[in-house]
Design a protein around this motif. Structure first.
Motif, PDB file in Angstrom:
ATOM      1  N   HIS A 123       0.999  -1.132   0.092  1.00  0.00           N
ATOM      2  CA  HIS A 123       0.012  -0.117   0.028  1.00  0.00           C
ATOM      3  C   HIS A 123       0.797   1.114  -0.055  1.00  0.00           C
ATOM      4  O   HIS A 123       1.281   1.724   1.215  1.00  0.00           O
ATOM      5  N   ARG A 124       1.459   1.660  -1.303  1.00  0.00           N
ATOM      6  CA  ARG A 124       2.112   2.825  -1.315  1.00  0.00           C
ATOM      7  C   ARG A 124       1.122   4.122  -1.299  1.00  0.00           C
ATOM      8  O   ARG A 124       0.139   4.088  -2.404  1.00  0.00           O
ATOM      9  N   LEU A 125       1.098   4.967  -0.332  1.00  0.00           N
ATOM     10  CA  LEU A 125       0.211   6.180  -0.122  1.00  0.00           C
ATOM     11  C   LEU A 125       0.461   7.154  -1.314  1.00  0.00           C
ATOM     12  O   LEU A 125       1.557   7.558  -1.594  1.00  0.00           O
ATOM     13  N   ALA A 126      -0.518   7.394  -2.227  1.00  0.00           N
ATOM     14  CA  ALA A 126      -0.445   8.425  -3.222  1.00  0.00           C
ATOM     15  C   ALA A 126      -0.935   9.639  -3.045  1.00  0.00           C
ATOM     16  O   ALA A 126      -0.284  10.700  -3.476  1.00  0.00           O
ATOM     17  N   GLU A 127      -1.694   9.759  -2.242  1.00  0.00           N
ATOM     18  CA  GLU A 127      -2.645  11.029  -1.935  1.00  0.00           C
ATOM     19  C   GLU A 127      -3.313  10.994  -0.506  1.00  0.00           C
ATOM     20  O   GLU A 127      -3.910   9.918  -0.460  1.00  0.00           O
ATOM     21  N   ALA A 128      -3.452  11.872   0.217  1.00  0.00           N
ATOM     22  CA  ALA A 128      -4.241  12.267   1.339  1.00  0.00           C
ATOM     23  C   ALA A 128      -4.772  13.522   1.112  1.00  0.00           C
ATOM     24  O   ALA A 128      -4.319  14.611   0.891  1.00  0.00           O
TER      25      ALA A 128
END
Length: 373
Positions: A123-128
């Motif tokens: 799970h690579r965070l791309a946007e928050a």
């Protein structure tokens, strides 16, 4: 309270573990596909007041002592001619100082202490972004989405979460070129004797050739240079590295010759020592995401202490996480500023024209006198 921790490094895992001990669930989103997806780097010296304190809060002191190597605290500093400038030998078997532990072993220790399913691999965070009903909406590579009430960025130097709080960007402070030597005692006994059970620094003008013993019998070799003045790919060959150390004692440059495979160069960055942010509800940072420092021994220790302090505040005030975050950030900024300044000074000293003399003075300075009663 749905807590999401972006990043499954030492800081993020320490935070999840201590929260779990307080009965607070958290989910760790980690970009790596699984726990063995890549090497975890070299060895760490865990400091009693920070890294070891965090492990105590996590209830993992005994397991740490089973994995750590007090003998790894031995430290030798040589000049380019191979003369010994400083030789620190720890008290045998003592954990009172800063015993070494491999990053891989420490990470595995933390992972094994978490309930199954706590870490969501791949799970690579791309946007928050702010959620429509409050909290945060997280988007990962591949399009998967989820939400949380509290988001904690433990996602390292290139943190995605950092952008929610500050526009501060890291700047490059050095170049590090790494090699490894496997099974060193059998294959290269002379090099093994030179390095000893701990760390070796060979210090010249504006450059350091270092080696570090790992628990698996290998050596991690590092060449530290000043901020890049040529393309980093220049250092992908041993020949280019050896040219930098022309005239040095061959016993020292043997560390490069003996490396398994090609050198791996990378740029080292840091954020400004006084960097901070005004605060925002439901989100904060720990570790390198909050205060990226030169790699002189404080980064992992402070990341773990960040985790311990934030977990304690969230556990003490679970119904008001924003107040807990504000309290954590205020204390963290105060604690980190002098440490970040000191790390920057040490980094500059180590890669200065007079590094050998400066480092000897640093390691042999007299202890401060005890305060009177």
């Amino acid at each position: 309270m749905r807590i999401a921790i972006a990043g499954g490094g030492l800081g993020g895992l320490t935070l999840a573990r201590i929260l779990h001990r307080h009965g607070i669930d958290a989910v760790v989103y980690e970009r790596e596909a699984h726990r063995s997806a890549r090497p975890q780097g070299g060895s760490l010296d865990l400091h009693p007041e920070s890294g070891q304190q965090a492990l105590a809060d996590a209830g993992l002191t005994v397991r740490f002592q089973e994995q750590a190597r007090p003998e790894g605290e031995e430290h030798r500093i040589l000049d380019p001619a191979g003369r010994v400038l400083v030789h620190h030998e720890p008290r045998p078997g003592s954990f009172a100082g800063r015993p070494e532990i491999d990053r891989r072993a420490l990470r595995d220790l933390l992972l094994d202490a978490l309930p199954g399913g706590t870490v969501r691999w791949g799970h690579r965070l791309a946007e928050a972004a702010p959620g429509a009903g409050g909290g945060w909406e997280l988007t990962f590579d591949g399009g998967h989405r989820t939400g949380c009430d509290v988001l904690i960025g433990a996602d390292g130097a290139r943190s995605v979460v950092r952008a929610l709080l500050t526009d501060v960007q890291p700047s490059y402070v050095a170049t590090l070129v790494e090699l490894s030597i496997g099974d060193v005692d059998r294959r290269h006994p002379t090099i093994a004797d030179l390095v000893g059970p701990g760390n070796l620094w060979c210090v010249g003008a504006n450059q350091i050739l270092a080696a570090q013993r790992l628990g698996d019998g290998s050596l991690r070799v590092g060449v530290s240079l000043r901020a890049p003045d040529r393309p980093v790919d220049t250092y992908r060959s041993k020949r280019a590295l050896l040219e930098l150390f022309d005239g040095w004692d061959p016993r020292l440059t043997a560390l490069i010759d003996a490396g398994d495979g090609d050198p791996a160069p990378r740029l080292i960055a840091a954020t400004p020592a006084g960097a901070r942010w005004p605060g925002r509800p439901g989100v904060t940072l720990i570790g390198d995401a909050a205060h990226l420092m030169a790699p002189v021994g404080e980064g992992a220790n402070q990341a773990m202490l960040d985790a311990a302090e934030l977990a304690a505040r969230l556990a003490a005030d679970p119904h008001d996480p924003d107040a807990a975050i504000r309290s954590y950030e205020t204390a963290m900024f105060t604690r980190i500023h002098p440490i970040a300044e000191m790390s920057a000074r040490i980094q500059a000293m180590m890669l200065s024209p007079t590094a050998a003399e400066d480092i000897v003075r640093f390691f042999t300075r007299p202890a401060a006198p005890a305060a009177a009663d």
